[in-house]
Design an enzyme around this catalytic site. Structure first.
Site, mmCIF file in Angstrom:
data_model
loop_
_atom_site.group_PDB
_atom_site.id
_atom_site.type_symbol
_atom_site.label_atom_id
_atom_site.label_comp_id
_atom_site.label_asym_id
_atom_site.label_seq_id
_atom_site.Cartn_x
_atom_site.Cartn_y
_atom_site.Cartn_z
ATOM 1 N N LYS A 46 43.902 52.346 49.713
ATOM 2 C CA LYS A 46 44.521 52.775 48.448
ATOM 3 C C LYS A 46 43.608 52.432 47.272
ATOM 4 O O LYS A 46 42.664 51.643 47.423
ATOM 5 C CB LYS A 46 45.875 52.088 48.300
ATOM 6 C CG LYS A 46 45.763 50.580 48.279
ATOM 7 C CD LYS A 46 47.083 49.891 48.586
ATOM 8 C CE LYS A 46 46.884 48.380 48.543
ATOM 9 N NZ LYS A 46 48.075 47.642 48.952
ATOM 10 N N TYR A 256 28.816 42.217 19.393
ATOM 11 C CA TYR A 256 29.994 42.099 18.542
ATOM 12 C C TYR A 256 30.328 40.641 18.250
ATOM 13 O O TYR A 256 30.289 39.790 19.138
ATOM 14 C CB TYR A 256 31.198 42.749 19.214
ATOM 15 C CG TYR A 256 31.164 44.255 19.167
ATOM 16 C CD1 TYR A 256 31.120 44.938 17.943
ATOM 17 C CD2 TYR A 256 31.168 45.005 20.336
ATOM 18 C CE1 TYR A 256 31.091 46.317 17.889
ATOM 19 C CE2 TYR A 256 31.152 46.391 20.306
ATOM 20 C CZ TYR A 256 31.112 47.043 19.072
ATOM 21 O OH TYR A 256 31.082 48.409 19.038
HETATM 22 C C1 LIG Z 1 47.596 46.610 49.802
HETATM 23 C C2 LIG Z 1 48.355 46.418 51.027
HETATM 24 C C3 LIG Z 1 47.744 45.852 52.156
HETATM 25 C C4 LIG Z 1 46.362 45.219 52.145
HETATM 26 O O1 LIG Z 1 46.458 43.906 51.620
HETATM 27 P P1 LIG Z 1 45.155 42.960 51.423
HETATM 28 O O2 LIG Z 1 45.739 41.712 50.858
HETATM 29 O O3 LIG Z 1 44.263 43.666 50.461
HETATM 30 O O4 LIG Z 1 44.536 42.786 52.741
HETATM 31 C C5 LIG Z 1 48.483 45.829 53.339
HETATM 32 N N1 LIG Z 1 49.748 46.319 53.383
HETATM 33 C C6 LIG Z 1 50.376 46.831 52.301
HETATM 34 C C7 LIG Z 1 51.763 47.333 52.415
HETATM 35 C C8 LIG Z 1 49.706 46.887 51.089
HETATM 36 O O5 LIG Z 1 50.340 47.380 50.006
#
Ligand SMILES: *Cc1c(COP(=O)(O)O)cnc(C)c1O
Length: 354
Positions: A46, A256
């Site tokens: 994602k 800045y």
């Molecule tokens: C983002 C997510 C993961 C991965 O988690 P990490 O801590 O990045 O390994 C796994 N399962 C779900 C449902 C998630 O939303």
């Protein structure tokens, strides 16, 4: 339009890029798959593969043998659906609308159903194989355990029965409580595979592994807990070109609000990376870059599109030279106070992801 492709292909590449070490990404997945024991490691891809570039990450992970990909949004599934079997892509947010459910049916991408309402929506558009998220204590998405006996679930074709840990990187009784509730759900509902562990959850041991694990952060070089430190390699490196070399006199200030004042004559470089690219102001006066083995500190405030570095240790540096930004995730989190997740996912669309 993916950020890695300019709309006019004759347009030259930008002066900043995010390199991906494909071999390190594949090695991290293999390590997490091995640490998952008899379970298969999938991959959370994602948020554009945690900012690393979802298409190149998915292609690399699929080559390594990964067979389950988790995204949050339907549009994220569409971005990668031509690279792998669409049935291997799970959309964690589930179908919010009838159009989402219809698209899942048409594309073959699988929804993660999170509520009885989503179950009903999925059935109304024809149903079929799906995943089901149960909430075991994070109180985010997922069916509450009290809904598990609902007749609306009868006959649902559940491939993966998932739940998600709130604090897997901590030693807390919540982990065992969530494990117990996930096991209750496994007993209550027929399913093909079960999944609980994120990256840190893999290190909690075989009871947490089920059939599929879902690492994200650790694939991309993040180290959520000490137990994974020896297994994970850095994967991404932000790089930027020097736009200009400048010579300062003692007393000249940089950037800045003039937060850095040259104590003596010095040479500095202006690089094409700023907070709009996710190199946040937290790095002001704290970050560094590497050029030809020399570590060059960031001077003054990070600007929107530029950052100034000290070239004292790189007297040969010229306009157009590329520097590599020091961005080792555990170190970067310590220096900035940001989480490793934020450090990855804030890296912006202007970085080329070749
Ligand atoms: C983002 C997510 C993961 C991965 O988690 P990490 O801590 O990045 O390994 C796994 N399962 C779900 C449902 C998630 O939303």
């Amino acid at each position: 339009m993916p950020a890695d492709r300019a709309s006019d292909p004759s347009c030259p590449p930008p002066p900043l890029r995010l390199t991906l070490d494909r071999e390190a990404l594949a090695a991290n997945w293999r390590a997490l798959d091995r640490l998952s024991g008899t379970a298969q490691a999938g991959a959370a891809v994602k948020a554009d593969g945690y900012g690393t570039g979802a298409r190149r990450a998915v292609a690399t992970l699929a080559d390594a043998g990964c067979g389950d990909f988790f995204v949050a949004h339907w549009a994220e599934a569409a971005t990668i659906a031509d690279l792998v079997d669409p049935a291997s892509i799970a959309v964690l947010h589930g179908p919010l609308t009838r159009a989402d459910a219809d698209w899942a049916r048409a594309s073959g991408v699988r929804p993660v159903l999170n509520s009885l309402g989503q179950v009903q929506r999925w059935r109304e558009c024809g149903g079929g194989s799906c995943h089901l998220m149960v909430d075991s204590g994070i109180n985010r998405l997922g069916l509450p355990l009290s809904d598990l006996g609902d007749p609306a679930l009868d006959g649902l074709e559940i491939d993966i029965l998932l739940s998600h840990l709130a604090s897997a990187e901590e030693d807390t009784p919540l982990n065992a409580r969530q494990l117990g509730r996930w096991q209750d759900a496994r007993r209550a509902l027929p399913h093909r595979r079960a999944s609980l562990a994120n990256s840190a959850g893999i290190a909690l041991g075989s009871a947490y592994h089920g059939d599929v694990t879902r690492p994200g952060l650790a694939l991309y070089g993040g180290v959520p807990c000490a137990a994974l430190a020896d297994h994970i390699r850095p994967v991404i490196r932000p790089q930027a070109a020097i736009l200009q070399v400048r010579h300062l006199a003692a007393g000249d200030s940089v950037g800045y609000n003039a937060t850095f004042v040259a104590p003596a004559a010095m040479t500095v470089g202006v690089i094409a990376l700023g907070y709009a690219d996710g190199y946040l102001r937290a790095w002001s006066g704290k970050g560094s870059v590497t050029l030809g083995g020399a570590r060059l500190p960031v001077l003054g405030r990070v600007s929107m599109d530029m950052t100034v570095i000290d070239l004292a240790r790189a007297p040969e540096a010229r306009e157009g030279d590329w520097v590599t930004v020091d961005y080792d995730l555990p170190d970067a989190a310590r220096i900035t106070g940001l989480s490793q997740y934020e450090l990855l996912t804030t890296l912006g669309a202007r970085l080329a992801r070749p």
